[in-house]
Design a protein around this motif. Structure first.
Motif, PDB file in Angstrom:
ATOM      1  N   ALA A  85      63.602 107.861  33.371  1.00  0.00           N
ATOM      2  CA  ALA A  85      62.268 107.311  33.621  1.00  0.00           C
ATOM      3  C   ALA A  85      62.191 106.691  35.012  1.00  0.00           C
ATOM      4  O   ALA A  85      63.148 106.057  35.479  1.00  0.00           O
ATOM      5  N   PHE A  86      61.027 106.890  35.645  1.00  0.00           N
ATOM      6  CA  PHE A  86      60.774 106.318  36.966  1.00  0.00           C
ATOM      7  C   PHE A  86      59.409 105.623  36.930  1.00  0.00           C
ATOM      8  O   PHE A  86      58.415 106.219  36.518  1.00  0.00           O
ATOM      9  N   TYR A  87      59.388 104.346  37.362  1.00  0.00           N
ATOM     10  CA  TYR A  87      58.154 103.550  37.346  1.00  0.00           C
ATOM     11  C   TYR A  87      57.871 103.070  38.774  1.00  0.00           C
ATOM     12  O   TYR A  87      58.731 102.475  39.429  1.00  0.00           O
ATOM     13  N   TYR A  88      56.639 103.311  39.242  1.00  0.00           N
ATOM     14  CA  TYR A  88      56.236 102.915  40.589  1.00  0.00           C
ATOM     15  C   TYR A  88      54.975 102.055  40.469  1.00  0.00           C
ATOM     16  O   TYR A  88      53.929 102.553  40.043  1.00  0.00           O
ATOM     17  N   THR A  89      55.064 100.786  40.860  1.00  0.00           N
ATOM     18  CA  THR A  89      53.934  99.862  40.722  1.00  0.00           C
ATOM     19  C   THR A  89      53.556  99.280  42.078  1.00  0.00           C
ATOM     20  O   THR A  89      54.404  98.707  42.787  1.00  0.00           O
ATOM     21  N   ASN A  90      52.281  99.425  42.435  1.00  0.00           N
ATOM     22  CA  ASN A  90      51.736  98.820  43.651  1.00  0.00           C
ATOM     23  C   ASN A  90      50.772  97.707  43.274  1.00  0.00           C
ATOM     24  O   ASN A  90      49.940  97.869  42.367  1.00  0.00           O
ATOM     25  N   TYR A  91      50.870  96.561  43.964  1.00  0.00           N
ATOM     26  CA  TYR A  91      50.033  95.391  43.723  1.00  0.00           C
ATOM     27  C   TYR A  91      48.983  95.289  44.834  1.00  0.00           C
ATOM     28  O   TYR A  91      49.294  95.451  46.021  1.00  0.00           O
ATOM     29  N   PHE A  92      47.734  94.975  44.435  1.00  0.00           N
ATOM     30  CA  PHE A  92      46.652  94.916  45.403  1.00  0.00           C
ATOM     31  C   PHE A  92      45.904  93.599  45.272  1.00  0.00           C
ATOM     32  O   PHE A  92      45.766  93.047  44.166  1.00  0.00           O
ATOM     33  N   LYS A  93      45.404  93.143  46.408  1.00  0.00           N
ATOM     34  CA  LYS A  93      44.568  91.946  46.429  1.00  0.00           C
ATOM     35  C   LYS A  93      43.138  92.300  46.021  1.00  0.00           C
ATOM     36  O   LYS A  93      42.821  93.454  45.754  1.00  0.00           O
ATOM     37  N   GLU A  94      42.288  91.263  45.994  1.00  0.00           N
ATOM     38  CA  GLU A  94      40.898  91.458  45.594  1.00  0.00           C
ATOM     39  C   GLU A  94      40.185  92.450  46.497  1.00  0.00           C
ATOM     40  O   GLU A  94      39.355  93.246  46.037  1.00  0.00           O
ATOM     41  N   ASP A  95      40.538  92.418  47.817  1.00  0.00           N
ATOM     42  CA  ASP A  95      39.863  93.313  48.760  1.00  0.00           C
ATOM     43  C   ASP A  95      40.467  94.723  48.785  1.00  0.00           C
ATOM     44  O   ASP A  95      40.035  95.581  49.553  1.00  0.00           O
ATOM     45  N   GLY A  96      41.490  94.970  47.974  1.00  0.00           N
ATOM     46  CA  GLY A  96      42.083  96.293  47.892  1.00  0.00           C
ATOM     47  C   GLY A  96      43.295  96.485  48.770  1.00  0.00           C
ATOM     48  O   GLY A  96      43.938  97.534  48.716  1.00  0.00           O
ATOM     49  N   SER A  97      43.640  95.499  49.605  1.00  0.00           N
ATOM     50  CA  SER A  97      44.818  95.612  50.441  1.00  0.00           C
ATOM     51  C   SER A  97      46.078  95.348  49.614  1.00  0.00           C
ATOM     52  O   SER A  97      46.034  94.654  48.590  1.00  0.00           O
ATOM     53  N   GLN A  98      47.201  95.915  50.071  1.00  0.00           N
ATOM     54  CA  GLN A  98      48.449  95.763  49.314  1.00  0.00           C
ATOM     55  C   GLN A  98      48.915  94.326  49.343  1.00  0.00           C
ATOM     56  O   GLN A  98      48.925  93.671  50.393  1.00  0.00           O
ATOM     57  N   GLN A  99      49.323  93.824  48.177  1.00  0.00           N
ATOM     58  CA  GLN A  99      49.660  92.414  48.029  1.00  0.00           C
ATOM     59  C   GLN A  99      51.085  92.115  48.477  1.00  0.00           C
ATOM     60  O   GLN A  99      51.339  91.174  49.215  1.00  0.00           O
ATOM     61  N   HIS A 100      52.067  92.924  48.005  1.00  0.00           N
ATOM     62  CA  HIS A 100      53.460  92.731  48.397  1.00  0.00           C
ATOM     63  C   HIS A 100      54.224  94.020  48.134  1.00  0.00           C
ATOM     64  O   HIS A 100      53.643  95.029  47.741  1.00  0.00           O
ATOM     65  N   PHE A 101      55.524  93.997  48.353  1.00  0.00           N
ATOM     66  CA  PHE A 101      56.349  95.202  48.227  1.00  0.00           C
ATOM     67  C   PHE A 101      56.236  95.760  46.810  1.00  0.00           C
ATOM     68  O   PHE A 101      56.261  95.017  45.827  1.00  0.00           O
ATOM     69  N   PRO A 102      56.112  97.052  46.680  1.00  0.00           N
ATOM     70  CA  PRO A 102      55.973  97.657  45.340  1.00  0.00           C
ATOM     71  C   PRO A 102      57.189  97.362  44.458  1.00  0.00           C
ATOM     72  O   PRO A 102      58.296  97.136  44.949  1.00  0.00           O
TER      73      PRO A 102
END
Length: 817
Positions: free
Chosen positions: A412-429
């Protein structure tokens, strides 16, 4: 049908008359009369019913069956003039010329008989022998899948969803009359799989290989004590023909994605040897749309709203095989073996988007998780069996030795990206991977013995031993934000080894009175288990249980019967349910096992009334202690699924099942169940819990026959119900299918459509024990299918049934089909 009943009755009458006459003739000289039967081509005609008649008044003196060489024998015949009469399905009856048995003769050969093919009679038998889709027997309900249009191209799981009283939930857990804890057997053998593995197996089993599904709500002591709501026994097709014969099936289907399936069944019987094999393969891809809305409240009363949607298409490819042989050492002693297994693979591609906010409808942040899970399931099983008929009274003994090996693996491979309210990336995936190889080894041995003590009393006894070892290894990695390398994740990596040994013995006593039959039984099972999560204290258990059963059947009149049954049963936790590993859907949603799960025990009571062998009404009551129940719980702002023991589960049910015939071309079946399920616990998540609800389930099947076509329509409805902490919303659907046979029924075409209006859903919610969530999900249920089947070869004699001792343990293994 009248022809078949007449032949059966006539054969039994001949046997009864021959027994009584033989007693009267014991003092007479031992004259033997023999002869031969031939068909149109001059070949021996085996297994025909042969009667010896007095020439003066055609009175039946004795009855017999012809053997493989078409020869029949009558012994202890008095001097006189006689006739020979022979009948067999598919041929016109034949009567010989009169012949004489002289006084003091040791042997007389009767005139040879040639039987002509009776095409009209054969056609009639072929038509009338068709079984109804739903058939009620004294101790079980049978769904005859083999003749159903709706079975063509479907998997075993899809067929099971249509069985009377059976429901399958969002996670493929199987319930019977509203209760989970069903034991699933295949050809009278336990499957030894976890719920998830069993679901994979059933979704990889071609419906064209299934003969029938038996639903046994209150099993006797002869069966393993597992399964608080009863047993579902899936009977696979067996070739019933001598010589070389078989069938080929190919099919295709279209839902959201294309599917295909094919199977081959072969059987060869020559002399004392019978060899059989079956192969099936297929590709099955399906869609799954899940929406989860939940509200998490912290200790200060602040709420966080999660709005999650997951698109979860899954595909699996399966290859199943089965090879076996029987050999008759003597007419009373048969040995055999069965080798079976599969090599299956599957891929789940999940895409999950979650919107997070402190106010309803307002997004403060979001995350996007994609995952790819590739799985392989392999199994090899060997059964050795030996059956000895000790005497003609029915005394027999059988032995079974079983070995089964499962090798399952998941990457299994899981890839998670976090985004702020404005849609910009929040921190390292957050990128995770894990490998979970799993090995399961099962050994079982069992012996069953039956002996009629008198004409009305029968004794059954047996013993069984099983040894199961499961080895689950979770190797987890997490991507480092600096080196970008995947490093071992010590918080998730672990190994879980589970060993279980069960020793069992049973005894059943059957007594037949004039209009009453009684069966009492007692089964004892000693269980010893050890669950070892490496680095933690092993969980050891050892317990001895007794499981009594009582069955009473009373014939009130020709059209009225009543029966009562009671049994005590056990459900041990599934192997995966004990495995405490954590499996993620996304960082806020996961599942995990519970190594401290205990077995649950159920007392089952059932009262049945049958009218005219067709209409059946049953009343049931059950009470389960330490009920194993699926839960969704909160852990901070995370939600996870697990299993735990609730204090009690109480169930009441009333079921009405009746077939009906409106005209020669219109028949059907109605099955209606009303049931109540109640759950209680004083310690669930640190608080008291009590909930329950009455619910209704109805299912009807309509079959229409016209111009050689067979048209079926099935409607299904289930009201809202409560199961544990869940409120499950109503579900309903309509299926239909059409079939047509050609080439003297050797070639068959079936077309069908499941859930034609695309309305079958699995929606639920929970608003107890600090839960506040709603789940809406839609599976790929509207599927159009087209299936072709070609039958070839010769028809005449049934194969012996095979029943191994390893079926219960296999039913608790994941991935078994």
């Amino acid at each position: 049908m009248k022809t078949i009943i007449h032949n059966i009755f006539y054969t039994l009458l001949l046997v009864a008359i021959s027994c009584s006459v033989s007693l009267a003739q014991q003092a007479a000289p031992a004259t033997k009369v023999s002869g031969a039967l031939l068909n149109d081509q001059g070949k021996p005609l085996d297994y025909a019913t042969v009667s010896l008649l007095r020439a003066s008044d055609s009175t039946v003196v004795k009855g017999a069956l012809s053997n493989d060489a078409g020869v029949y024998v009558f012994t202890n015949i008095k001097a006189g003039n006689y006739l020979i009469k022979a009948t067999v399905v598919g041929y016109q009856k034949a009567v010989s010329k009169s012949f004489t048995v002289p006084a003091n003769a040791s042997q007389v050969t009767a005139p040879a008989l040639n039987l002509r093919t009776g095409s009209t009679e054969l056609k009639a038998v072929t038509i009338t022998a068709t079984k109804p889709l739903i058939e009620r027997k004294i101790d079980r309900t049978v769904m005859n899948v083999e003749n159903s249009v709706l079975a063509a191209g479907n998997t075993a799981m899809e067929i099971l969803e249509r069985a009377p009283g059976v429901t399958v939930d969002k996670d493929d857990n199987i319930s019977l009359k509203g209760k989970q804890g069903v034991t699933v057997m295949i050809n009278d053998k336990l499957t030894y799989l976890t719920a998830a593995q069993l679901a994979t197996l059933l979704r990889s089993t071609d419906g064209n290989t299934i003969k029938s599904i038996e639903i046994i709500t209150n099993p006797s002591a002869k069966y393993d004590a597992a399964g608080n709501s009863g047993i579902i026994n899936i009977k696979l097709k067996k070739n019933t023909q001598s010589g070389t014969n078989g069938s080929i099936t190919v099919g295709g289907a279209k839902g959201q994605y294309w599917r295909d399936n094919s199977s081959l069944n072969l059987n060869h019987k020559q002399g004392n040897l019978n060899v059989f094999t079956s192969l099936s393969r297929g590709d099955n891809k399906r869609g799954h749309d899940l929406r989860l809305n939940r509200v998490v409240t912290d200790s200060l009363g602040n709420k966080t709203y999660f709005n999650q949607r997951s698109l979860m298409p899954g595909s699996n490819h399966y290859n199943n095989y089965r090879l076996g042989a029987d050999y008759d050492l003597t007419p009373k002693h048969t040995i055999g073996f069965v080798v079976s297994g599969y090599s299956n693979s599957g891929t789940d591609n999940n895409d999950t988007k979650t919107i997070i906010g402190k106010q309803f409808g307002a997004a403060d942040s979001s995350l996007h998780t994609t995952s790819v899970i590739k799985q392989t399931y392999k199994n090899f099983a060997l059964n050795l069996n030996d059956k000895i008929k000790i005497d003609t009274s029915g005394q027999e003994i059988s032995f079974d030795l079983d070995y089964s090996k499962f090798k399952n693996n998941s990457n299994a491979f899981y890839y998670t990206n976090y985004f702020k309210e404005d849609g910009s990336q929040q921190h390292f995936p957050l990128n995770l991977s894990n490998q979970t190889p799993s090995n399961i080894t099962i050994y079982t041995g069992k012996v069953d013995y039956a002996k009629p003590l008198t004409k009305t009393i029968k004794l059954e006894a047996g013993a069984k031993f099983s040894s199961v070892k499961t080895d689950n290894d979770l190797r987890a990695q997490k991507q480092d934000s600096v080196t970008m390398a995947y490093l071992n994740d010590t918080t998730r990596t672990n190994r879980f080894i589970y060993n279980e040994k069960i020793s069992a013995a049973y005894i059943n006593l059957n007594k037949q009175f004039k209009k009453t039959s009684v069966q009492i039984g007692l089964r004892a099972e000693q269980t010893r288990s050890t669950g070892n999560l490496i680095g933690f204290t092993p969980v050891k258990r050892s317990y001895l249980n007794f499981f009594p059963s009582v069955f009473v059947n009373q014939t009130l009149s020709d059209k009225h019967e009543m029966s009562f049954s009671y049994s005590r049963r056990i459900d041990r936790p599934g192997y995966d349910d004990l495995n405490p590993f954590v499996y993620y859907l996304d960082p806020y949603t996961f599942s995990k096992g519970n190594a401290f799960l205990k077995a649950q025990y159920t007392q089952n009571f059932e009262l049945n009334y049958t009218y005219n062998k067709t209409v059946n009404v049953s009343l049931g009551y059950s009470r389960t202690s330490d009920a194993i129940t699926e839960l969704i719980l909160s852990e901070g702002n995370k939600t996870f699924q697990t299993n735990d023991n609730l204090q009690t589960q109480t169930g009441y049910n009333i079921n009405v099942n009746t077939p009906f015939t409106i005209t020669k071309w219109w028949e059907g079946n109605v099955n209606a169940t009303a049931f109540y399920l109640g759950f209680k616990s004083d310690t669930l998540a640190g608080s008291k819990f009590s909930d329950g609800q009455w619910a209704f389930q109805g299912r009807t099947t309509q079959t229409f026959k016209f111009a050689g076509y067979r048209f079926e329509v099935m409607g299904d409805y289930q009201s809202s119900l409560t199961y544990g902490i869940y409120k499950i919303r109503p579900r309903y659907s309509i299926d239909m299918g059409l079939s047509k046979s050609f080439m003297n029924k050797k070639f068959n075409v079936k077309a069908s459509c499941d859930d034609i209006f695309n309305i079958r859903r699995n929606d639920l919610s929970s608003h107890v024990i600090n839960n506040n969530f709603d789940i809406k999900q839609k599976n790929d249920t509207r599927v159009m299918r087209l299936t072709f089947t070609y039958n070839f070869g010769n028809n005449s004699i049934k194969m012996r049934e095979h029943r191994s001792g390893a079926d219960d343990e296999k039913g608790r293994v994941k991935g078994n089909n």
